[in-house]
Design a protein around this motif. Structure first.
Motif, short mmCIF file in Angstrom:
data_model
loop_
_atom_site.label_atom_id
_atom_site.label_comp_id
_atom_site.label_asym_id
_atom_site.label_seq_id
_atom_site.Cartn_x
_atom_site.Cartn_y
_atom_site.Cartn_z
N GLU B 566 11.44 6.60 -8.08
CA GLU B 566 12.47 7.90 -8.40
C GLU B 566 12.62 7.52 -10.05
N ASP B 567 12.29 6.30 -10.72
CA ASP B 567 12.68 6.37 -12.16
C ASP B 567 11.41 7.00 -12.94
N ILE B 568 10.23 7.32 -12.11
CA ILE B 568 9.24 8.02 -12.90
C ILE B 568 9.32 9.58 -13.24
N ILE B 569 9.17 9.82 -14.46
CA ILE B 569 9.27 11.26 -14.76
C ILE B 569 8.16 11.60 -15.42
N ASN B 575 2.59 13.87 -19.11
CA ASN B 575 2.86 12.65 -19.57
C ASN B 575 3.63 11.88 -18.48
N GLU B 576 3.53 10.70 -18.55
CA GLU B 576 4.55 9.90 -17.62
C GLU B 576 5.51 9.01 -18.49
N MET B 577 6.89 9.30 -17.97
CA MET B 577 7.76 8.50 -18.70
C MET B 577 8.73 7.69 -17.63
N ILE B 578 9.42 6.65 -17.92
CA ILE B 578 10.09 6.19 -16.99
C ILE B 578 11.57 5.82 -17.56
N MET B 579 12.42 5.89 -16.60
CA MET B 579 13.95 5.71 -16.92
C MET B 579 14.36 4.26 -16.77
N VAL B 580 14.85 3.46 -17.65
CA VAL B 580 15.07 2.02 -17.60
C VAL B 580 16.58 2.00 -18.02
N ARG B 581 17.57 1.73 -17.36
CA ARG B 581 19.02 1.59 -17.90
C ARG B 581 19.27 2.66 -18.63
N CYS B 584 14.85 6.37 -21.84
CA CYS B 584 13.49 6.81 -21.25
C CYS B 584 12.45 6.38 -22.37
N TYR B 585 11.22 5.64 -21.52
CA TYR B 585 10.17 4.92 -22.25
C TYR B 585 8.79 5.75 -21.80
N PRO B 586 8.07 5.98 -22.86
CA PRO B 586 6.49 6.29 -22.29
C PRO B 586 5.93 5.22 -21.44
N VAL B 587 5.06 5.89 -20.74
CA VAL B 587 4.16 4.76 -19.84
C VAL B 587 2.73 4.92 -20.20
N LEU B 588 2.23 3.69 -20.17
CA LEU B 588 0.79 3.73 -20.61
C LEU B 588 0.16 2.86 -19.53
N ARG B 589 -0.71 3.89 -19.14
CA ARG B 589 -1.61 2.97 -17.90
C ARG B 589 -2.88 2.50 -18.37
N LEU B 590 -2.72 1.11 -18.27
CA LEU B 590 -3.88 0.46 -19.09
C LEU B 590 -5.15 0.70 -18.34
N HIS B 591 -5.13 0.94 -16.98
CA HIS B 591 -6.52 1.18 -16.35
C HIS B 591 -7.25 2.45 -16.97
N ARG B 592 -6.28 3.38 -17.15
CA ARG B 592 -6.74 4.74 -17.69
C ARG B 592 -7.22 4.55 -18.99
N LEU B 593 -6.33 3.77 -19.86
CA LEU B 593 -6.69 3.51 -21.14
C LEU B 593 -8.18 2.96 -21.43
N LYS B 597 -12.03 0.50 -13.26
CA LYS B 597 -11.97 0.86 -11.92
C LYS B 597 -11.40 -0.28 -10.92
N GLU B 598 -11.10 0.33 -9.50
CA GLU B 598 -10.64 -0.44 -8.73
C GLU B 598 -9.29 -1.17 -9.17
N ALA B 599 -8.36 -0.56 -9.79
CA ALA B 599 -7.10 -0.86 -10.38
C ALA B 599 -5.94 -0.22 -9.56
N ALA B 600 -4.69 -0.64 -9.33
CA ALA B 600 -3.83 -0.08 -8.80
C ALA B 600 -3.44 1.27 -9.45
N SER B 601 -3.54 2.37 -8.84
CA SER B 601 -2.82 3.48 -9.49
C SER B 601 -1.37 3.82 -9.27
N GLU B 602 -1.10 3.47 -8.02
CA GLU B 602 0.38 3.72 -7.75
C GLU B 602 1.26 2.84 -8.44
N PHE B 603 2.10 3.34 -8.93
CA PHE B 603 3.19 2.72 -9.65
C PHE B 603 3.78 1.46 -8.74
#
Lengths: 162, 679
Positions: B566-569, B575-581, B584-593, B597-603
């Motif tokens: 629920e913190d993911i926007i 573009n994905e962002m996350i709320m922490v306290r 709001c911070y941008p999220v960088l998925r290393l597996h996409r960058l 392959k075969e990396a977790a894609s579910e947060f």
């Protein structure tokens, strides 16, 4: 005087005219032995993002990190799974060490200069990594120009624009 | 002649002399104002003495002559302690001498002849000495040589004499060759290879320079026994440098027994060659060794191989499922030792910035004298360790910056006082580790940068590309780093040619670093050099993404946590962002960058690592954290770099199991993350 110079030249370059031959698919290629440092089996490769497809990544060669290039892909041939015949030929050209991934390594051959013919000029576009064609018995070996193999990206970049 | 100077000896000489000069410089600079204490005088005397001796031995006569003159001056200071000493003048002279010697050593290093003209300096020193003597009413003892005892020293026999012949040689050196005593010592030293027993007169040639005159007048008498033939001995002596005359004669009876029998017997028991003792003592407290960097590189590579080999043995699949208690115990010990060894090997390459920083003190001092300004240089964090290669590259840029600060930045004392500042300017040079970088901050409290002037000059030179009203202060300041820019109208000896600043940026960029400038008009300028971690050793956190491993510098990690869905926007652009306290911070998925392959894609299957760079933060999404490890940063192969500029990677490193891990460049990633967000 002439004889002495000849002798010196011979002494200087005992590796001249010797080629390491390897195969990719059904074709045989030759590399000047002077630029080959060693031959190793296939190693775990660490991928580096955003590189051309033919540069597979980097490997750890006893503490030294060197890039590896799949010669198959460099020649625009389809990728083939690596197996226990797959070899990495480590070449050292102008202080750059690069590993060349080839299907298999065969042998070291002596090819005399008079047995080497220039590649067909007309097909220059395809032959740009080929320095010459060596005739050994009934076989033909394509002699590679290592330097071009490594540093021929400008040509490629131009092609893309064109 | 060249035969006598073997390569390692020359290398040693260069190393030693350079070190001594640096040491000397420090002593002089530290005490310039307060005057030299007795201890300092002794220290300077000792250093000059050593330099004189070694230079004479290596036949660098100009260096040796200068050192001799300085040594004389300090000998006088030491012995007669005059009251009125013109310390600033003395310091100037010594520093000029140091510069001269450094320069000559540089020449020698590059294979040229040490041919600098020493006369002016030498006469300067002699003049000063003469002045001192006149003022101080010097006691006579200084120049008189200590009484030369007619005693012979004995170098113990190695084998029992059988067909030994006894020789006596009297060696005369050419007039005016100087350092006769040192040359005599060289003769004795070389003779040890040929002779079994050696005695010579005068004996105290090493520590008493008075013997030089004596040898000059009466020659140097050596008595020795040897098994070598007459010709060989004669040939040896004839090779002596500056030899004028040689009397070589056989002696019939054993001179060691007849003349010095008792002493010989007593000395023979002591295994050490007495003649060498003095020298050895002088070198005794040497706890530093100089090592060639290539050897260290090799050592580090080998270390890496060792760790891999260890893992191959202890985690060998053949041993799987076997109960091997003793083996495990031994393996643990081995692991502990290799770990320690690895730490040591890694730390060996690191050198504190202190020497580079201290060099700056000299620069500031010289410039203050020339420009008649008062500047205090404060050094902070000079113990910060940086890889050797980096130190070499930043020395020149630092020098430029310091010169600029003193020349352009700091105002003359009068102007400062009128502004209500202290008359002495303050320059602070600070080094500290900051995340994946070493920061070197140079702060001055001078007049600061003049925005208007810079802008005007930039406009003149056609450097302004943007609308001027849009330029931020930082952008305006950064104009000074462009080639051909200099606001100083007058070109001084030290700066103002408009080459300094762009050389700085170029040099720093060549090690992958960057330069920032900030300033407040009237209050001073701060220049920050950011040197990247390449080549340095960092504490890294290894993270896993699919099958790939990446390393994040620990210092840039703020926290890591399991994200809640629920913190993911996600914004309309994807573009994905996350709320922490609440932030709001941008999220960088290393597996996409990195296209893993075969990396977790579910947060919820992975982990978020929040990283910091300067003021910006970003969350990096990875599969899991593996562990903390100290790693050596290796640059990516040049071939890779030449193919493509890989953003977000600072280099690579070898993990304990021999696999390669890519080191993430947090600054680059943060930029990427925000650029993504901006699109």
């Amino acid at each position: 005087m002439e004889a002495a110079r000849d002798f010196l030249e011979q002494e200087e370059d005992t590796q001249k005219g010797k080629y390491l031959t390897f195969s990719i698919g059904s074709e045989f290629f030759g590399l000047e032995i002077a630029c080959v440092t060693e031959i190793i089996g296939i190693q775990p490769i660490t991928e580096v993002p955003e590189l051309p497809e033919y540069v597979k990544g980097i490997i750890n060669l006893r503490g030294k990190i060197i890039p590896v290039m799949d010669v198959r892909l460099r020649f625009r041939k389809p990728f083939r799974e690596y197996n226990d015949r797959t070899c990495v030929i480590v070449v050292d050209i102008k202080d750059t060490s690069v590993g060349l991934i080839v299907d298999s390594v065969s042998e070291v051959l002596s090819i005399r200069d008079e047995d080497i013919v220039q590649p067909n000029e007309l097909k220059a576009a395809q032959n740009r990594y080929i320095k010459g064609i060596g005739k050994v018995g009934g076989d033909v070996k394509l002699l590679l120009d290592c330097d071009k193999l490594l540093h021929d990206d400008e040509v490629e970049a131009l092609e893309k624009i064109g | 002649m060249a035969d006598h100077i073997s390569e390692p000896m020359l290398e040693m000489y260069i190393f030693e002399t350079t070190q001594l000069m640096e040491q000397l410089e420090q002593v002089v600079l530290a005490n310039e104002k307060s005057g030299f204490s007795q201890e300092d005088v002794n220290e300077i005397f000792r250093i000059m003495h050593t330099v004189k001796g070694s230079s004479a031995m290596m036949l660098f006569d100009n260096i040796s002559a200068l050192a001799h003159a300085l040594e004389d001056a300090f000998f006088f200071l030491r012995e007669s302690k005059p009251d009125k000493v013109d310390y600033p003048k003395l310091a100037d002279l010594v520093l000029a001498g140091i510069d001269f010697i450094k320069n000559e050593v540089e020449k020698i290093k590059s294979g040229a002849e040490a041919d600098g003209d020493v006369d002016e300096l030498k006469s300067g020193v002699q003049q000063l000495l003469a002045d001192l003597k006149n003022h101080g009413g010097a006691p006579e003892t200084i120049t008189t040589t200590r009484p030369v005892e007619d005693q012979k020293y004995y170098i113990g026999p190695q084998k029992e004499a059988q067909s030994k012949e006894y020789y006596q040689a009297r060696v005369f050196f050419q007039d005016g060759c100087q350092m006769e005593n040192i040359r005599a010592y060289t003769v004795v030293h070389g003779l040890k290879a040929l002779a079994d027993e050696i005695a010579y007169s005068p004996h105290n040639i090493i520590d008493d320079d008075g013997t030089a005159d004596l040898i000059g007048k009466e020659g140097f008498l050596v008595t020795f026994s040897t098994r070598k033939s007459d010709e060989e001995v004669r040939e040896y002596f004839n090779r002596t440098i500056f030899l004028k005359e040689l009397d070589l004669a056989k002696v019939q009876d054993n001179p060691f027994k007849s003349e010095n029998g008792e002493q010989a017997a007593a000395q023979a028991k002591a295994p050490a060659a007495v003649g060498c003792e003095d020298r050895e003592q002088a070198n005794a407290p040497q706890s530093m060794v100089s090592v060639h960097v290539t050897k260290l590189d090799r050592l580090m590579d080998l270390m890496g191989e060792l760790v891999i080999a260890e893992a191959m043995v202890t985690q060998n699949t053949d041993l799987k499922d076997l109960e091997l208690d003793n083996f495990q115990k031994a393996a643990r010990l081995l692991g502990k030792i290799t770990g320690e060894l690895q730490d040591i090997v890694m730390s060996v390459r690191m050198v504190p910035l202190a020497t580079t920083f201290l060099k700056m003190q000299r620069v500031v001092r010289d410039m203050c004298k020339k420009l008649d300004k008062q500047v205090e240089l404060e050094l902070i964090g000079e113990e910060t360790e940086v890889d050797k290669n980096i130190i070499e590259r930043i020395s020149d840029p630092l020098m430029h910056l310091i010169r600029n600060a003193v020349d352009h930045g700091i105002e003359p004392a009068g102007e400062r006082e009128a502004k209500g500042k202290r008359p002495a300017g303050q320059i602070t040079l600070e080094a500290r580790n900051a995340g994946s970088d070493v920061l070197i901050v140079l702060r001055d409290d001078g007049r600061g940068l003049d925005k208007e002037k810079i802008l005007a000059r930039a406009r003149e030179n056609g450097l302004v590309q943007k609308n001027e009203s849009e330029l931020s202060a930082k952008e305006i300041y950064s104009f000074i780093f462009l080639p051909g820019f200099s606001t100083k109208e007058r070109v001084t000896e030290f700066s103002g040619r408009g080459v300094g600043m762009d050389v700085v940026t170029k040099n720093i960029a060549s090690v992958g670093g960057s330069v920032y400038v900030d300033s407040e008009q009237g209050a001073g300028t701060t220049i920050t050099l950011k040197i990247p971690l390449t080549l340095a050793i960092v504490d890294g956190m290894t993270i896993r993404v699919g099958n790939a491993r990446y390393t994040l510098p620990i210092t840039s990690i703020r926290e890591s946590f399991k994200p809640r869905r629920e913190d993911i926007i996600t914004d309309p652009d994807g573009n994905e962002m996350i709320m922490v306290r609440g932030n709001c911070y941008p999220v960088l998925r290393l597996h996409r960058l990195f296209n893993v392959k075969e990396a977790a894609s579910e947060f919820t299957d992975g982990i978020m690592v929040m990283v910091d760079s300067d003021s910006d933060s970003l969350c990096v999404f990875a599969d899991e954290l593996i562990g903390e490890q100290q790693v050596v940063v290796k640059a990516l192969p040049n071939y890779i770099k030449s193919l493509r500029r890989v953003e977000g990677l600072a280099g690579c490193t070898l993990l304990g199991d021999g696999s390669i891990s890519l080191i993430l460049d947090v600054g680059g990633m943060v930029n990427m993350g925000y650029r993504q967000g901006a699109h």
